[in-house]
Motif scaffolding. Structure first.
Motif, PDB file in Angstrom:
ATOM      1  N   PHE A   1       0.823  -1.213   0.000  1.00 49.23           N
ATOM      2  CA  PHE A   1       0.000   0.000   0.000  1.00 49.23           C
ATOM      3  C   PHE A   1       0.859   1.265   0.000  1.00 49.23           C
ATOM      4  CE2 PHE A   1      -2.751  -3.320   1.659  1.00 49.23           C
ATOM      5  CZ  PHE A   1      -3.910  -3.121   0.914  1.00 49.23           C
ATOM      6  N   LYS A   2       1.949   1.212  -0.749  1.00 52.11           N
ATOM      7  CA  LYS A   2       2.839   2.355  -0.853  1.00 52.11           C
ATOM      8  C   LYS A   2       2.085   3.545  -1.463  1.00 52.11           C
ATOM      9  CE  LYS A   2       7.035   1.472  -2.172  1.00 52.11           C
ATOM     10  NZ  LYS A   2       8.226   1.179  -3.017  1.00 52.11           N
ATOM     11  N   PRO A   3       2.184   4.739  -0.862  1.00 47.67           N
ATOM     12  CA  PRO A   3       1.524   5.920  -1.436  1.00 47.67           C
ATOM     13  C   PRO A   3       1.976   6.190  -2.871  1.00 47.67           C
ATOM     14  CG  PRO A   3       2.244   6.361   0.807  1.00 47.67           C
ATOM     15  CD  PRO A   3       2.840   5.042   0.424  1.00 47.67           C
ATOM     16  N   THR A   4       1.065   6.725  -3.662  1.00 46.37           N
ATOM     17  CA  THR A   4       1.325   6.994  -5.081  1.00 46.37           C
ATOM     18  C   THR A   4       1.807   8.430  -5.279  1.00 46.37           C
ATOM     19  OG1 THR A   4      -0.451   5.452  -5.660  1.00 46.37           O
ATOM     20  CG2 THR A   4       0.301   6.963  -7.387  1.00 46.37           C
ATOM     21  N   LYS A   5       2.884   8.585  -6.035  1.00 46.52           N
ATOM     22  CA  LYS A   5       3.425   9.921  -6.307  1.00 46.52           C
ATOM     23  C   LYS A   5       2.478  10.674  -7.235  1.00 46.52           C
ATOM     24  CE  LYS A   5       7.775  12.151  -7.722  1.00 46.52           C
ATOM     25  NZ  LYS A   5       8.124  12.750  -6.426  1.00 46.52           N
TER      26      LYS A   5
ATOM     27  N   VAL B   1      -7.406  10.657   6.178  1.00 44.15           N
ATOM     28  CA  VAL B   1      -6.934  12.044   6.285  1.00 44.15           C
ATOM     29  C   VAL B   1      -5.931  12.162   7.437  1.00 44.15           C
ATOM     30  CG1 VAL B   1      -7.614  14.405   6.905  1.00 44.15           C
ATOM     31  CG2 VAL B   1      -8.937  13.128   5.221  1.00 44.15           C
ATOM     32  N   GLN B   2      -6.227  11.536   8.566  1.00 44.69           N
ATOM     33  CA  GLN B   2      -5.320  11.602   9.716  1.00 44.69           C
ATOM     34  C   GLN B   2      -4.024  10.839   9.457  1.00 44.69           C
ATOM     35  OE1 GLN B   2      -8.217  10.142  12.559  1.00 44.69           O
ATOM     36  NE2 GLN B   2      -8.438  12.183  13.486  1.00 44.69           N
ATOM     37  N   TYR B   3      -4.114   9.666   8.825  1.00 48.22           N
ATOM     38  CA  TYR B   3      -2.889   8.956   8.430  1.00 48.22           C
ATOM     39  C   TYR B   3      -2.027   9.873   7.571  1.00 48.22           C
ATOM     40  CZ  TYR B   3      -4.008   4.178  10.016  1.00 48.22           C
ATOM     41  OH  TYR B   3      -4.257   3.057  10.776  1.00 48.22           O
ATOM     42  N   SER B   4      -2.662  10.546   6.609  1.00 48.49           N
ATOM     43  CA  SER B   4      -1.941  11.425   5.681  1.00 48.49           C
ATOM     44  C   SER B   4      -1.299  12.591   6.423  1.00 48.49           C
ATOM     45  CB  SER B   4      -2.893  11.941   4.603  1.00 48.49           C
ATOM     46  OG  SER B   4      -3.493  10.874   3.899  1.00 48.49           O
ATOM     47  N   GLU B   5      -2.022  13.164   7.376  1.00 51.10           N
ATOM     48  CA  GLU B   5      -1.489  14.299   8.141  1.00 51.10           C
ATOM     49  C   GLU B   5      -0.270  13.893   8.962  1.00 51.10           C
ATOM     50  OE1 GLU B   5      -5.708  16.766   8.712  1.00 51.10           O
ATOM     51  OE2 GLU B   5      -4.937  15.485  10.335  1.00 51.10           O
ATOM     52  N   VAL B   6      -0.339  12.721   9.589  1.00 54.45           N
ATOM     53  CA  VAL B   6       0.799  12.253  10.388  1.00 54.45           C
ATOM     54  C   VAL B   6       2.000  11.978   9.485  1.00 54.45           C
ATOM     55  CG1 VAL B   6       1.644  10.461  11.958  1.00 54.45           C
ATOM     56  CG2 VAL B   6      -0.703  11.296  12.183  1.00 54.45           C
ATOM     57  N   MET B   7       1.765  11.375   8.327  1.00 52.45           N
ATOM     58  CA  MET B   7       2.849  11.098   7.390  1.00 52.45           C
ATOM     59  C   MET B   7       3.492  12.400   6.884  1.00 52.45           C
ATOM     60  SD  MET B   7       0.979   7.923   5.424  1.00 52.45           S
ATOM     61  CE  MET B   7       2.320   7.264   4.465  1.00 52.45           C
TER      62      MET B   7
ATOM     63  N   TRP C   1       6.421   5.109  14.783  1.00 48.88           N
ATOM     64  CA  TRP C   1       6.906   4.151  13.790  1.00 48.88           C
ATOM     65  C   TRP C   1       7.477   4.865  12.565  1.00 48.88           C
ATOM     66  CZ3 TRP C   1       5.599   2.989   8.724  1.00 48.88           C
ATOM     67  CH2 TRP C   1       6.190   1.827   8.209  1.00 48.88           C
ATOM     68  N   LEU C   2       6.789   5.921  12.118  1.00 51.87           N
ATOM     69  CA  LEU C   2       7.265   6.670  10.952  1.00 51.87           C
ATOM     70  C   LEU C   2       8.618   7.310  11.218  1.00 51.87           C
ATOM     71  CD1 LEU C   2       3.962   8.397   9.774  1.00 51.87           C
ATOM     72  CD2 LEU C   2       5.271   6.699   8.482  1.00 51.87           C
ATOM     73  N   LYS C   3       8.795   7.899  12.387  1.00 51.37           N
ATOM     74  CA  LYS C   3      10.066   8.545  12.714  1.00 51.37           C
ATOM     75  C   LYS C   3      11.202   7.519  12.752  1.00 51.37           C
ATOM     76  CE  LYS C   3       8.118  12.513  15.178  1.00 51.37           C
ATOM     77  NZ  LYS C   3       7.874  13.142  16.495  1.00 51.37           N
ATOM     78  N   LYS C   4      10.893   6.326  13.220  1.00 48.89           N
ATOM     79  CA  LYS C   4      11.898   5.275  13.305  1.00 48.89           C
ATOM     80  C   LYS C   4      12.229   4.710  11.920  1.00 48.89           C
ATOM     81  CE  LYS C   4      12.769   0.891  15.717  1.00 48.89           C
ATOM     82  NZ  LYS C   4      12.192  -0.105  16.649  1.00 48.89           N
ATOM     83  N   ASN C   5      11.254   4.746  11.013  1.00 45.70           N
ATOM     84  CA  ASN C   5      11.411   4.113   9.700  1.00 45.70           C
ATOM     85  C   ASN C   5      11.404   5.118   8.542  1.00 45.70           C
ATOM     86  OD1 ASN C   5      11.179   0.957  10.194  1.00 45.70           O
ATOM     87  ND2 ASN C   5       9.712   1.977  11.562  1.00 45.70           N
TER      88      ASN C   5
ATOM     89  N   PHE D   1      11.036   5.596   3.420  1.00 47.91           N
ATOM     90  CA  PHE D   1      10.181   6.422   2.564  1.00 47.91           C
ATOM     91  C   PHE D   1      10.963   7.390   1.678  1.00 47.91           C
ATOM     92  CE2 PHE D   1       7.479   4.983   5.972  1.00 47.91           C
ATOM     93  CZ  PHE D   1       6.243   4.767   5.386  1.00 47.91           C
ATOM     94  N   LYS D   2      12.274   7.346   1.763  1.00 52.56           N
ATOM     95  CA  LYS D   2      13.094   8.302   1.012  1.00 52.56           C
ATOM     96  C   LYS D   2      12.952   8.144  -0.488  1.00 52.56           C
ATOM     97  CE  LYS D   2      16.642   9.592   4.352  1.00 52.56           C
ATOM     98  NZ  LYS D   2      18.063   9.503   4.744  1.00 52.56           N
TER      99      LYS D   2
END
Length: 298
Positions: A163-167, A221-227, A287-291, A295-296
């Protein structure tokens, strides 16, 4: 000192089994018999270095499974629908382990289960990778094996794989989860191990229970905001309807769409109990900060 309780960990070189094996190996009360089809792969060698006993087992072989389970206290069982896309095969594997657990007198089975969606919805919704595990949960109970089911939610790790986000533009990305405004539970699969350890250490409390796990409950929307906040890129809700999602051109689109339809029904996932079982369970932000490095190269 009393003897350690030996736990057979199926799928020990995978995400769930690996997390469980590593957590158990840190606790002096337990010894790990790590089941894998290839004892030479790096993940297996790593577990052996941590003190696990490696056992080469194919879940298709009842004799090999029985030999692995002989004389042990309990087991952690995970089966992999995505390996063969065959619900009947997954059910057969789970029931075989249940029968052997009964025959050999195991004291505690922790099973990576999920709801039988087809039964819950009266046949209106079929989610094969849920339904098979649900059937196995029911079978364990029918034959009176002391079992606790742990039901994982959406993995945070899915955001760097399936479920990788789409550019959509320079440093802008769309999160394509067909959830609308309904919150969806999520958790890092890496945090499962301490949960299972806590369950095994509190057998009397948890035998016979189905435990829905969750570390965060957020809308898309909240997942997106945190990301966006954690990764230095802009993420937005792709606002894809489930009816459109199921027609996407990939194998399993209908299966995934029906999973999200079930998620719309707010299945029972317990944030507070999850945190009690694993006080270090990571929120999405942690988790995002650790990983972040993963996402680079989106």
């Amino acid at each position: 000192m009393s003897e350690k309780k030996v736990i057979v960990v199926f799928g020990a070189t995978g995400a769930q089994g690996g997390s469980v094996a590593r957590a158990l190996l840190k606790d002096p009360a337990f010894a790990v018999r790590a089941v894998t089809r290839d004892t030479t792969k790096p993940a297996a060698v790593e577990l052996a270095g941590l003190g696990a006993q490696l056992v080469k087992v194919d879940l298709a072989s009842q004799a090999e499974v029985e030999a692995a389970l002989k004389g042990v206290y309990g087991t952690f069982l995970v089966t992999n629908f995505w390996e063969h896309f065959d619900k009947s095969k997954e059910v057969q594997q789970g029931k075989m382990v249940a029968d052997l657990a009964k025959k050999l007198g195991l004291k505690h089975v922790v099973y990576s289960g999920l709801e039988n969606v087809n039964r819950i919805t009266g046949g209106k919704l079929t989610v094969l990778h849920f339904d098979g595990k649900g059937e196995v949960e029911e079978y364990f109970r029918t034959i009176s094996v002391p079992m606790t089911s742990v039901r994982l939610p959406f993995y945070f790790e899915n955001f760097i794989s399936f479920f990788k986000p789409t550019k959509t533009g320079p440093d802008t990305y769309s999160v394509g989860l067909p959830m609308g405004d309904v919150p969806m539970d999520g958790m890092s699969v890496a945090d499962l191990g301490p949960v299972v350890l806590s369950i095994l250490k509190s057998r009397e409390e948890f035998v016979g229970k189905d435990i829905g796990l969750s570390a965060d409950r957020l809308t898309v929307v909240q997942y997106s905001e945190v990301m966006t906040r954690c990764l230095g890129k802009t993420f937005t809700d792709g606002k894809i309807p489930v009816e459109v999602y199921e027609k996407l051109d990939f194998s399993g689109a209908k299966e995934m769409a029906n999973m999200f339809r079930f998620y719309h029904m707010n299945p029972d996932r317990d944030l507070a109990l999850t945190r009690r079982l694993n006080p270090q369970v990571q929120s999405l932000e942690q988790w995002l900060k650790k990983n972040a490095d993963a996402f680079k190269d989106l």
